[in-house]
Design a protein around this motif. Structure first.
Motif, mmCIF file in Angstrom:
data_model
loop_
_atom_site.group_PDB
_atom_site.id
_atom_site.type_symbol
_atom_site.label_atom_id
_atom_site.label_comp_id
_atom_site.label_asym_id
_atom_site.label_seq_id
_atom_site.Cartn_x
_atom_site.Cartn_y
_atom_site.Cartn_z
ATOM 1 N N VAL A 191 58.356 23.666 11.062
ATOM 2 C CA VAL A 191 57.748 24.799 10.357
ATOM 3 C C VAL A 191 58.086 24.678 8.869
ATOM 4 O O VAL A 191 58.956 23.901 8.470
ATOM 5 C CB VAL A 191 58.253 26.158 10.889
ATOM 6 C CG1 VAL A 191 57.744 26.412 12.289
ATOM 7 C CG2 VAL A 191 59.772 26.229 10.844
ATOM 8 N N VAL A 192 57.383 25.471 8.057
ATOM 9 C CA VAL A 192 57.639 25.511 6.616
ATOM 10 C C VAL A 192 58.510 26.722 6.319
ATOM 11 O O VAL A 192 58.198 27.844 6.738
ATOM 12 C CB VAL A 192 56.325 25.590 5.822
ATOM 13 C CG1 VAL A 192 56.611 25.691 4.319
ATOM 14 C CG2 VAL A 192 55.458 24.374 6.120
ATOM 15 N N ILE A 193 59.609 26.492 5.614
ATOM 16 C CA ILE A 193 60.569 27.558 5.294
ATOM 17 C C ILE A 193 60.743 27.650 3.777
ATOM 18 O O ILE A 193 60.802 26.622 3.086
ATOM 19 C CB ILE A 193 61.922 27.295 5.973
ATOM 20 C CG1 ILE A 193 61.776 27.401 7.497
ATOM 21 C CG2 ILE A 193 62.993 28.272 5.491
ATOM 22 C CD1 ILE A 193 63.056 27.186 8.258
ATOM 23 N N VAL B 194 52.478 31.134 -7.623
ATOM 24 C CA VAL B 194 51.988 29.870 -7.095
ATOM 25 C C VAL B 194 53.178 29.088 -6.556
ATOM 26 O O VAL B 194 54.183 28.899 -7.249
ATOM 27 C CB VAL B 194 51.265 29.052 -8.185
ATOM 28 C CG1 VAL B 194 50.829 27.703 -7.639
ATOM 29 C CG2 VAL B 194 50.056 29.829 -8.705
ATOM 30 N N ILE B 195 53.073 28.637 -5.330
ATOM 31 C CA ILE B 195 54.198 27.964 -4.670
ATOM 32 C C ILE B 195 54.351 26.547 -5.203
ATOM 33 O O ILE B 195 53.400 25.747 -5.188
ATOM 34 C CB ILE B 195 53.998 27.974 -3.145
ATOM 35 C CG1 ILE B 195 54.027 29.422 -2.644
ATOM 36 C CG2 ILE B 195 55.069 27.146 -2.443
ATOM 37 C CD1 ILE B 195 53.719 29.574 -1.181
ATOM 38 N N GLN B 196 55.536 26.235 -5.646
ATOM 39 C CA GLN B 196 55.863 24.910 -6.173
ATOM 40 C C GLN B 196 56.527 24.062 -5.087
ATOM 41 O O GLN B 196 56.971 24.568 -4.053
ATOM 42 C CB GLN B 196 56.785 25.034 -7.392
ATOM 43 C CG GLN B 196 56.264 25.964 -8.480
ATOM 44 C CD GLN B 196 54.957 25.496 -9.085
ATOM 45 O OE1 GLN B 196 54.761 24.303 -9.320
ATOM 46 N NE2 GLN B 196 54.051 26.438 -9.339
ATOM 47 N N ASP C 251 59.895 25.055 -3.741
ATOM 48 C CA ASP C 251 60.009 26.402 -3.165
ATOM 49 C C ASP C 251 60.034 26.389 -1.639
ATOM 50 O O ASP C 251 60.424 27.386 -1.022
ATOM 51 C CB ASP C 251 58.839 27.273 -3.625
ATOM 52 C CG ASP C 251 58.856 27.532 -5.129
ATOM 53 O OD1 ASP C 251 59.935 27.365 -5.739
ATOM 54 O OD2 ASP C 251 57.795 27.881 -5.685
ATOM 55 N N VAL C 252 59.577 25.287 -1.040
ATOM 56 C CA VAL C 252 59.453 25.235 0.420
ATOM 57 C C VAL C 252 59.956 23.893 0.950
ATOM 58 O O VAL C 252 60.052 22.911 0.214
ATOM 59 C CB VAL C 252 57.980 25.444 0.862
ATOM 60 C CG1 VAL C 252 57.516 26.863 0.567
ATOM 61 C CG2 VAL C 252 57.067 24.426 0.190
ATOM 62 N N LYS C 253 60.258 23.882 2.250
ATOM 63 C CA LYS C 253 60.654 22.643 2.913
ATOM 64 C C LYS C 253 60.264 22.729 4.383
ATOM 65 O O LYS C 253 60.032 23.818 4.929
ATOM 66 C CB LYS C 253 62.165 22.418 2.795
ATOM 67 C CG LYS C 253 63.002 23.469 3.517
ATOM 68 C CD LYS C 253 64.491 23.171 3.406
ATOM 69 C CE LYS C 253 65.328 24.244 4.127
ATOM 70 N NZ LYS C 253 66.777 23.946 4.066
ATOM 71 N N GLN C 254 60.181 21.581 5.033
ATOM 72 C CA GLN C 254 59.895 21.550 6.465
ATOM 73 C C GLN C 254 61.209 21.458 7.232
ATOM 74 O O GLN C 254 62.111 20.705 6.853
ATOM 75 C CB GLN C 254 59.005 20.363 6.825
ATOM 76 C CG GLN C 254 58.509 20.392 8.267
ATOM 77 C CD GLN C 254 57.724 19.147 8.635
ATOM 78 O OE1 GLN C 254 58.278 18.057 8.723
ATOM 79 N NE2 GLN C 254 56.425 19.308 8.853
ATOM 80 N N LYS D 213 50.926 21.387 2.306
ATOM 81 C CA LYS D 213 49.746 22.255 2.292
ATOM 82 C C LYS D 213 50.058 23.636 1.733
ATOM 83 O O LYS D 213 49.155 24.374 1.332
ATOM 84 C CB LYS D 213 49.166 22.375 3.702
ATOM 85 C CG LYS D 213 48.519 21.091 4.192
ATOM 86 C CD LYS D 213 47.828 21.290 5.534
ATOM 87 C CE LYS D 213 47.131 20.008 5.974
ATOM 88 N NZ LYS D 213 46.437 20.172 7.280
ATOM 89 N N ALA D 214 51.322 23.984 1.702
ATOM 90 C CA ALA D 214 51.713 25.273 1.129
ATOM 91 C C ALA D 214 51.815 25.196 -0.388
ATOM 92 O O ALA D 214 51.576 26.195 -1.087
ATOM 93 C CB ALA D 214 53.045 25.723 1.720
ATOM 94 N N VAL D 215 52.134 24.011 -0.897
ATOM 95 C CA VAL D 215 52.277 23.836 -2.342
ATOM 96 C C VAL D 215 50.925 24.061 -3.023
ATOM 97 O O VAL D 215 49.901 23.517 -2.623
ATOM 98 C CB VAL D 215 52.815 22.433 -2.672
ATOM 99 C CG1 VAL D 215 52.831 22.198 -4.177
ATOM 100 C CG2 VAL D 215 54.208 22.253 -2.087
#
Length: 244
Positions: free
Chosen positions: A122-124, A134-136, A139-142, A160-162
């Motif tokens: 999942v993306v956290i 805007v998500i950089q 900002d997220v990781k799997q 895909k979230a970036v």
């Protein structure tokens, strides 16, 4: 004397023949797992395990597969055809499921209950994300999470979230769901954009200033740089609008 020897030999051969038949009958009635006349339940179990492994491959990680094994006393005729595996819910990759093993010759069907446990990607969020931000990339990781802790509609691919925008404030260490995000802006308020107008087979390009943010296929107001008039254009590409 010769007659007695002949009779003794005949009786010995008869006794040996009866003993061999008795031994053969004993082998035919032994447990199904070792008797070629009966289907090996271990073979059925292995076919079910192989099916489940293939089903969850690259979808469930660090899996554990538990079977409620068939009784070793069950007597199924040795299948003369390839045993077929039936799974009525291929999309169910975790939790409880029931797999059928089917033989056509002789005809029989058995059900093998299976419980599958494991983790899914999942993306956290790595930090708090503000609403509309805007998500950089940072900002997220799997991350792998136990499947029972994953809410419906969760994102799997961090890339895909970036570039997407947050519909609401997202705290750190939270699983991102598709419904929490919006498409990225292709046109930004007060930024210059290209204006494309098509007349027949001719395409005319001018410039203008966007009066609001816009995503793909959204209609936004644009101020034409030449005439200073406000027109409406449809976002068709980054920094580009089409005026019908």
């Amino acid at each position: 004397m010769k007659k007695s020897i002949y009779l003794f030999t005949l009786l010995s051969l008869l006794f040996l023949s009866v003993n061999m038949k008795t031994h053969a009958n004993t082998e035919e009635t032994q447990s199904p797992t070792g008797n070629p006349s009966f289907q090996s339940v271990d073979e059925i179990h292995q076919l079910v395990i192989n099916h489940v492994k293939q089903k969850i491959d690259q979808k469930l990680f660090e899996p554990t597969i538990q079977l409620r094994k068939l009784s070793p006393e069950i007597k199924l005729g040795r299948c003369q055809t390839a045993i077929q595996i039936e799974d009525k819910n291929l999309d169910n990759i975790a939790g409880r499921m029931t797999i059928s093993a089917i033989c056509l010759q002789p005809k029989w069907r058995v059900f093998v209950p299976v419980t599958v446990d494991g983790k899914q990607p999942v993306v956290i969020s790595t930090k708090g994300i503000l609403k509309k931000a805007v998500i950089q990339e940072g900002d997220v990781k799997q991350e792998l999470v136990h499947y029972k802790k994953i809410p419906s509609g969760s994102m799997i691919n961090a890339s895909k979230a970036v570039g997407m925008r947050a519909k609401k404030a997202i705290p750190a260490n939270q699983i991102l769901r598709i419904r929490d995000l919006q498409p990225p802006y292709w046109v930004f308020k007060n930024q210059q954009v290209n204006i494309v107008t098509r007349i027949g087979g001719i395409e005319v390009k001018t410039t203008g200033t966007a009066l609001k943010n816009g995503v793909v296929d959204e209609q936004v107001p644009i101020q034409n740089s030449s005439s200073q008039k406000t027109i409406k254009g449809i976002v068709i590409a980054p920094n580009t609008v089409l005026v019908p």
